[in-house]
Design an enzyme around this catalytic site. Structure first.
Site, PDB file in Angstrom:
ATOM      1  N   ASP A 178      -6.697  -2.993   2.415  1.00 37.34           N
ATOM      2  CA  ASP A 178      -5.500  -3.819   2.246  1.00 37.34           C
ATOM      3  C   ASP A 178      -5.698  -5.256   2.726  1.00 37.34           C
ATOM      4  O   ASP A 178      -4.830  -6.109   2.501  1.00 37.34           O
ATOM      5  CB  ASP A 178      -4.320  -3.209   3.017  1.00 37.34           C
ATOM      6  CG  ASP A 178      -3.964  -1.818   2.543  1.00 37.34           C
ATOM      7  OD1 ASP A 178      -3.924  -1.608   1.314  1.00 37.34           O
ATOM      8  OD2 ASP A 178      -3.731  -0.938   3.396  1.00 37.34           O
ATOM      9  N   ASP A 232       0.858  -1.178   0.000  1.00 34.34           N
ATOM     10  CA  ASP A 232       0.000   0.000   0.000  1.00 34.34           C
ATOM     11  C   ASP A 232       0.903   1.241   0.000  1.00 34.34           C
ATOM     12  O   ASP A 232       2.110   1.149   0.259  1.00 34.34           O
ATOM     13  CB  ASP A 232      -0.875  -0.031   1.254  1.00 34.34           C
ATOM     14  CG  ASP A 232      -1.677   1.228   1.454  1.00 34.34           C
ATOM     15  OD1 ASP A 232      -2.386   1.628   0.517  1.00 34.34           O
ATOM     16  OD2 ASP A 232      -1.586   1.820   2.545  1.00 34.34           O
ATOM     17  N   ASP A 268      -0.473   5.145   0.816  1.00 33.59           N
ATOM     18  CA  ASP A 268      -0.895   6.097   1.854  1.00 33.59           C
ATOM     19  C   ASP A 268      -0.973   5.419   3.214  1.00 33.59           C
ATOM     20  O   ASP A 268      -1.694   4.439   3.390  1.00 33.59           O
ATOM     21  CB  ASP A 268      -2.257   6.693   1.504  1.00 33.59           C
ATOM     22  CG  ASP A 268      -2.184   7.665   0.344  1.00 33.59           C
ATOM     23  OD1 ASP A 268      -1.366   8.589   0.399  1.00 33.59           O
ATOM     24  OD2 ASP A 268      -2.942   7.487  -0.628  1.00 33.59           O
ATOM     25  N   LYS A 327      -8.208  -5.346  -3.756  1.00 29.97           N
ATOM     26  CA  LYS A 327      -6.779  -5.489  -4.047  1.00 29.97           C
ATOM     27  C   LYS A 327      -6.360  -6.956  -4.094  1.00 29.97           C
ATOM     28  O   LYS A 327      -5.511  -7.335  -4.899  1.00 29.97           O
ATOM     29  CB  LYS A 327      -5.949  -4.754  -2.994  1.00 29.97           C
ATOM     30  CG  LYS A 327      -6.016  -3.246  -3.046  1.00 29.97           C
ATOM     31  CD  LYS A 327      -5.087  -2.651  -1.985  1.00 29.97           C
ATOM     32  CE  LYS A 327      -5.074  -1.141  -2.003  1.00 29.97           C
ATOM     33  NZ  LYS A 327      -4.112  -0.585  -1.028  1.00 29.97           N
ATOM     34  N   ASP A 350      -2.156  -0.864   5.784  1.00 30.59           N
ATOM     35  CA  ASP A 350      -2.609  -0.280   7.051  1.00 30.59           C
ATOM     36  C   ASP A 350      -4.117  -0.157   7.184  1.00 30.59           C
ATOM     37  O   ASP A 350      -4.612   0.076   8.283  1.00 30.59           O
ATOM     38  CB  ASP A 350      -1.985   1.111   7.231  1.00 30.59           C
ATOM     39  CG  ASP A 350      -2.614   2.147   6.307  1.00 30.59           C
ATOM     40  OD1 ASP A 350      -2.661   1.906   5.077  1.00 30.59           O
ATOM     41  OD2 ASP A 350      -3.071   3.187   6.804  1.00 30.59           O
TER      42      ASP A 350
END
EC number: 3.1.3.18
Length: 232
Positions: free
Chosen positions: A182, A8, A10, A155, A178
């Site tokens: 994810d 990831d 951000d 994802k 995070d």
């Protein structure tokens, strides 16, 4: 043996102000130069990810819009995994509902998105989910934006496709993130990790969580799993 990293951006490669961690960037470059395929995976747009792949120094493969789009390498064509029409119709319903309350949704990169809708977290995500209950869409809260996309896209699903096209098994990847968007990716990877600022549900499904947050946590985890490359 780990042959790849899917990460990831951000909250994972950044600091608390969403600025890219220079330590994380340097770590990614060393991994890539050491033969580890690094894949960027984000809720953000393909436009941004194309630039980040080049500027950070990956091999050019990315997953964008929370699995809605992907590209293999710098020479690959972008592939779209979802029909955006249903997300646009869902947005129309939300805009009508919130418009009656005097609330205008702040859209993010609306013209650059191919598979989803993203807007500011200025309305309760659970209310959005309630309003769209029964619709064939998924609502994702990334901590930075609320996303709407066709049901079944995430994802993790797209990661399986990307891994196959790269010729690397999913269990040969380390996945790190995070936020709730994810989770599918982290579960699909052979080794799943998160940074210390991760949401509780992400921490619960991770094999390891860093002791420090954000980009520094990413570096900690990479040093732990790839000492033969990062000790140089």
């Amino acid at each position: 043996m780990l042959r790849g990293v899917i990460t990831d951006i951000d909250g994972t490669l950044t600091d608390e102000k969403r600025r890219l961690s220079t330590a994380a960037i340097e770590t990614i470059r060393k991994l890539q130069e050491g033969g580890i395929e690094v894949v960027l995976s984000s809720g953000n747009t393909s436009c941004l990810l194309k630039g980040l792949c080049k500027l950070i120094g990956t091999g050019g493969t990315f997953i964008g819009e929370n699995g809605g789009v992907y590209r293999i390498g710098f020479q690959g064509s972008m592939q779209v995994m979802a029909n955006r029409d249903i997300a646009v119709k869902a947005l129309n319903l939300l805009e009508e509902y919130y418009g009656k309350k005097g609330i205008r949704l702040e859209l993010y990169s609306h013209q650059e998105r191919y598979s989803d809708i993203a807007f500011a977290r200025e309305v309760p995500v659970e209310e959005v989910r309630s309003l769209l209950s029964g619709w064939p869409v998924d609502i994702m809260d990334t901590n930075f934006a609320i996303h709407i996309h066709e049901a079944g896209i995430d994802k993790g699903r797209t990661f399986h496709i990307v891994a196959e096209q790269l010729g690397i098994k999913p269990d040969e990847f380390l996945g790190i993130g995070d936020s709730e968007n994810d989770i599918g990716m982290i579960k699909a990877a052979g080794t799943g990790c998160c940074v210390a600022n991760a949401q509780e549900d992400v921490r619960n499904i991770s094999d390891y969580c860093s002791s420090v947050p954000y980009g520094e946590g990413f570096v900690e985890i990479m040093r732990m799993y790839f000492p033969h490359i990062l000790a140089r």
